[in-house]
Design a protein around this motif. Sequence first.
Motif, PDB file in Angstrom:
ATOM      1  N   LEU A 164       0.797  -1.231   0.000  1.00 23.27           N
ATOM      2  CA  LEU A 164       0.000   0.000   0.000  1.00 23.27           C
ATOM      3  C   LEU A 164       0.830   1.281   0.000  1.00 23.27           C
ATOM      4  O   LEU A 164       0.262   2.373  -0.095  1.00 23.27           O
ATOM      5  N   GLN A 165       2.164   1.168   0.114  1.00 23.72           N
ATOM      6  CA  GLN A 165       2.994   2.359   0.222  1.00 23.72           C
ATOM      7  C   GLN A 165       3.976   2.495  -0.942  1.00 23.72           C
ATOM      8  O   GLN A 165       5.065   3.033  -0.787  1.00 23.72           O
ATOM      9  N   THR A 166       3.593   2.024  -2.130  1.00 25.90           N
ATOM     10  CA  THR A 166       4.494   2.084  -3.287  1.00 25.90           C
ATOM     11  C   THR A 166       4.304   3.340  -4.121  1.00 25.90           C
ATOM     12  O   THR A 166       5.089   3.601  -5.036  1.00 25.90           O
ATOM     13  N   GLY A 167       3.238   4.095  -3.845  1.00 19.12           N
ATOM     14  CA  GLY A 167       2.924   5.252  -4.672  1.00 19.12           C
ATOM     15  C   GLY A 167       2.029   4.927  -5.849  1.00 19.12           C
ATOM     16  O   GLY A 167       1.650   5.818  -6.613  1.00 19.12           O
ATOM     17  N   HIS A 168       1.666   3.641  -6.014  1.00 25.26           N
ATOM     18  CA  HIS A 168       0.779   3.221  -7.096  1.00 25.26           C
ATOM     19  C   HIS A 168      -0.591   2.856  -6.537  1.00 25.26           C
ATOM     20  O   HIS A 168      -0.726   2.464  -5.380  1.00 25.26           O
ATOM     21  N   ASP A 169      -1.609   2.948  -7.396  1.00 31.47           N
ATOM     22  CA  ASP A 169      -2.917   2.408  -7.033  1.00 31.47           C
ATOM     23  C   ASP A 169      -2.814   0.892  -6.932  1.00 31.47           C
ATOM     24  O   ASP A 169      -1.964   0.267  -7.569  1.00 31.47           O
ATOM     25  N   VAL A 170      -3.708   0.300  -6.135  1.00 37.09           N
ATOM     26  CA  VAL A 170      -3.743  -1.158  -6.045  1.00 37.09           C
ATOM     27  C   VAL A 170      -5.190  -1.597  -5.913  1.00 37.09           C
ATOM     28  O   VAL A 170      -5.968  -1.004  -5.161  1.00 37.09           O
ATOM     29  N   TYR A 171      -5.571  -2.612  -6.673  1.00 34.66           N
ATOM     30  CA  TYR A 171      -6.939  -3.102  -6.721  1.00 34.66           C
ATOM     31  C   TYR A 171      -6.954  -4.620  -6.547  1.00 34.66           C
ATOM     32  O   TYR A 171      -5.963  -5.309  -6.835  1.00 34.66           O
ATOM     33  N   PHE A 172      -8.093  -5.123  -6.115  1.00 35.70           N
ATOM     34  CA  PHE A 172      -8.326  -6.561  -6.096  1.00 35.70           C
ATOM     35  C   PHE A 172      -8.377  -7.054  -7.535  1.00 35.70           C
ATOM     36  O   PHE A 172      -9.077  -6.481  -8.367  1.00 35.70           O
ATOM     37  N   CYS A 173      -7.622  -8.114  -7.848  1.00 38.49           N
ATOM     38  CA  CYS A 173      -7.468  -8.559  -9.234  1.00 38.49           C
ATOM     39  C   CYS A 173      -7.872 -10.023  -9.351  1.00 38.49           C
ATOM     40  O   CYS A 173      -7.036 -10.912  -9.453  1.00 38.49           O
ATOM     41  N   GLY A 174      -9.172 -10.284  -9.276  1.00 38.22           N
ATOM     42  CA  GLY A 174      -9.631 -11.665  -9.345  1.00 38.22           C
ATOM     43  C   GLY A 174      -9.302 -12.417  -8.069  1.00 38.22           C
ATOM     44  O   GLY A 174      -8.855 -11.830  -7.088  1.00 38.22           O
ATOM     45  N   PRO A 175      -9.512 -13.718  -8.053  1.00 35.48           N
ATOM     46  CA  PRO A 175      -9.293 -14.477  -6.827  1.00 35.48           C
ATOM     47  C   PRO A 175      -7.841 -14.426  -6.367  1.00 35.48           C
ATOM     48  O   PRO A 175      -6.927 -14.759  -7.113  1.00 35.48           O
ATOM     49  N   HIS A 176      -7.635 -13.910  -5.163  1.00 34.08           N
ATOM     50  CA  HIS A 176      -6.374 -14.072  -4.438  1.00 34.08           C
ATOM     51  C   HIS A 176      -5.219 -13.222  -4.932  1.00 34.08           C
ATOM     52  O   HIS A 176      -4.057 -13.529  -4.651  1.00 34.08           O
ATOM     53  N   PHE A 178      -3.707  -9.001  -6.358  1.00 31.28           N
ATOM     54  CA  PHE A 178      -3.894  -7.557  -6.443  1.00 31.28           C
ATOM     55  C   PHE A 178      -3.167  -7.039  -7.676  1.00 31.28           C
ATOM     56  O   PHE A 178      -2.270  -7.684  -8.208  1.00 31.28           O
ATOM     57  N   CYS A 179      -3.558  -5.839  -8.128  1.00 29.15           N
ATOM     58  CA  CYS A 179      -3.019  -5.304  -9.378  1.00 29.15           C
ATOM     59  C   CYS A 179      -3.049  -3.777  -9.332  1.00 29.15           C
ATOM     60  O   CYS A 179      -3.840  -3.182  -8.595  1.00 29.15           O
ATOM     61  N   ARG A 180      -2.182  -3.129 -10.120  1.00 33.08           N
ATOM     62  CA  ARG A 180      -2.190  -1.666 -10.230  1.00 33.08           C
ATOM     63  C   ARG A 180      -3.356  -1.168 -11.064  1.00 33.08           C
ATOM     64  O   ARG A 180      -3.661   0.026 -11.050  1.00 33.08           O
ATOM     65  N   TYR A 181      -3.999  -2.058 -11.806  1.00 40.48           N
ATOM     66  CA  TYR A 181      -5.071  -1.665 -12.703  1.00 40.48           C
ATOM     67  C   TYR A 181      -6.350  -2.395 -12.318  1.00 40.48           C
ATOM     68  O   TYR A 181      -6.331  -3.585 -12.015  1.00 40.48           O
ATOM     69  N   ASP A 182      -7.455  -1.680 -12.330  1.00 41.98           N
ATOM     70  CA  ASP A 182      -8.734  -2.241 -11.949  1.00 41.98           C
ATOM     71  C   ASP A 182      -9.362  -2.925 -13.154  1.00 41.98           C
ATOM     72  O   ASP A 182     -10.075  -2.298 -13.946  1.00 41.98           O
ATOM     73  N   GLU A 183      -9.078  -4.225 -13.312  1.00 38.79           N
ATOM     74  CA  GLU A 183      -9.571  -4.931 -14.488  1.00 38.79           C
ATOM     75  C   GLU A 183     -11.081  -5.130 -14.471  1.00 38.79           C
ATOM     76  O   GLU A 183     -11.700  -5.393 -15.503  1.00 38.79           O
TER      77      GLU A 183
END
Length: 292
Positions: A164-176, A178-183
């Motif tokens: 959470l502290q990388t400066g990038h957005d982070v989203y749940f990316c399907g089962p199990h 996370f990703c920088r992009y909200d697919e």
Amino acid sequence: CCKACTFSRLREWFFFHLCSGVSLFFVRWEDELDTKVAQFLRELQTNGVLVLERAKSAGECGSTALINRQAACVAWALDQGRQKGLHALYHLDDDELLWPFDKRSSAYDLAQPSRAGQVCVRFENVEAVFEFSERTSAHFSRSATSFRGWDLCSYGNGKSAALLQTGHDVYFCGPHAFCRYDENHPPCCGREKIEFERDHQAVGGCSACCGRPQYSRLGVVLHFEAPDFADWVKKFRWQVSGTRPVVDGEQLAIFPYKAESIAAMGGSRQHQENVYRKWRCLPRPSREHRYH
């Protein structure tokens, strides 16, 4: 995201992860709380280590419904974690333990990026197999428990920590993961799906930001699926109740354990025990494999 977890399992689970350096827990509890569990959770809240959200389960059991429930819970926890300035957020179920290979390592030590732009650290999941028990209060600590990383019963794509502290957005990316992009919702950023996919691939796709398919070399997630016979029966009776839709056929095809367990709910007590012993009890792995 918990539903009807027993007090003994919940107590062991919290104790282990508190000792592992987890500083704050986000729990979404579905449906009713029994007296002992409610008191225990209140004590954790009083001590400042638990954020609790209550919800009512829709009662659906298919894989799509499960992923939707997970997504809602994780989105809430991600928002809470960002607001509180946390370093990382682990996505773990109440039958899973985060296990570092170096016992001196904490949960904080395991959640470290290995390259620039990474927002997800993935951990391989291994599955516990047990001596048969009708009912146990030592869900995670029986001495005869062993683990396997092959022929898994429930899932095989690992579990993850969101950084959470990388400066990038982070989203749940399907089962199990996370990703920088909200697919799931690319238009929310003013982009169409094709633009999302183009931008995602420009940074290397999931291999760059989610860590796929590489797993961390610092630890694993231990999965204690159905640690006793009573827990297994309760789980799969819930799966076949008449008030919910049929479980996804794709999941049953991938994981025959689930299909055979669901079918066993219509059989005799002895047949049910035989199925449980076959899939969840020692000895389970084939002769050419060794236990972890």
